[in-house]
Design a protein around this motif. Structure first.
Motif, short mmCIF file in Angstrom:
data_model
loop_
_atom_site.label_atom_id
_atom_site.label_comp_id
_atom_site.label_asym_id
_atom_site.label_seq_id
_atom_site.Cartn_x
_atom_site.Cartn_y
_atom_site.Cartn_z
N MET A 163 -17.45 11.33 -16.02
CA MET A 163 -17.69 11.88 -14.66
C MET A 163 -16.59 11.44 -13.68
O MET A 163 -16.25 12.34 -12.96
N LEU A 164 -16.07 10.15 -13.54
CA LEU A 164 -14.94 9.88 -12.66
C LEU A 164 -13.75 10.70 -12.96
O LEU A 164 -13.11 10.98 -12.15
N GLU A 165 -13.48 11.06 -14.49
CA GLU A 165 -12.30 11.58 -14.80
C GLU A 165 -12.25 12.97 -14.32
O GLU A 165 -11.41 13.36 -13.82
N ILE A 166 -13.36 13.88 -14.10
CA ILE A 166 -13.48 15.14 -13.56
C ILE A 166 -13.48 14.95 -12.08
O ILE A 166 -12.54 15.67 -11.62
N GLY A 167 -14.04 13.99 -11.62
CA GLY A 167 -13.70 13.76 -9.86
C GLY A 167 -12.33 13.47 -9.90
O GLY A 167 -11.56 14.22 -8.70
N PHE B 255 -9.72 14.49 -11.65
CA PHE B 255 -8.86 15.47 -11.98
C PHE B 255 -9.13 16.53 -10.84
O PHE B 255 -7.96 17.25 -10.28
N SER B 256 -10.11 16.62 -10.20
CA SER B 256 -10.41 17.55 -9.21
C SER B 256 -9.79 17.14 -8.03
O SER B 256 -9.17 17.99 -7.09
N ALA B 257 -9.82 16.04 -7.52
CA ALA B 257 -8.91 15.56 -6.56
C ALA B 257 -7.58 15.57 -6.62
O ALA B 257 -6.92 15.96 -5.46
N LYS B 258 -6.97 15.36 -7.69
CA LYS B 258 -5.47 15.80 -7.83
C LYS B 258 -5.21 17.14 -7.69
O LYS B 258 -4.27 17.67 -7.15
N LEU B 259 -5.91 18.20 -8.21
CA LEU B 259 -5.83 19.46 -7.97
C LEU B 259 -5.97 19.94 -6.47
O LEU B 259 -5.11 20.85 -6.00
N PHE B 260 -6.94 19.33 -5.88
CA PHE B 260 -7.20 19.63 -4.39
C PHE B 260 -5.92 19.33 -3.49
O PHE B 260 -5.54 19.96 -2.64
N LEU B 261 -5.51 18.03 -4.09
CA LEU B 261 -4.48 17.60 -3.14
C LEU B 261 -3.01 18.32 -3.49
O LEU B 261 -2.05 18.65 -2.51
#
Length: 74
Positions: free
Chosen positions: A1-5, A7-13
């Motif tokens: 779950m933390l991995e998905i978060g 990954f999403s944070a990196k894509l968002f930034l």
């Protein structure tokens, strides 16, 4: 779950998560404004402060799905 978060944070930034970031910002700003207005209005009444916070949070949470129903991700 933390991995998905993470990954999403990196894509968002990087700017690669949202298809139309301004749409997301506008809709989030509308919901924030409505929630803040409700909080200020409910806080004027002579009731404990946890009730206006709870009510404004509930209403804001209820309108978010309607505001973001056309939200697209890449």
């Amino acid at each position: 779950m933390l991995e998905i978060g993470w990954f999403s944070a990196k894509l968002f930034l990087k700017g690669k998560l949202l298809r139309d970031p301004m749409y997301f910002v506008q809709r989030t700003a509308i919901a924030t404004a409505v929630g803040s207005l409700l909080l200020v209005l409910f806080a004027q009444f002579d009731i404990p402060f946890y009730l206006p916070i709870t009510l404004s949070s509930l209403v804001t949470g209820l309108i978010m799905p309607f505001l973001l129903k056309d939200f697209k991700m890449k």
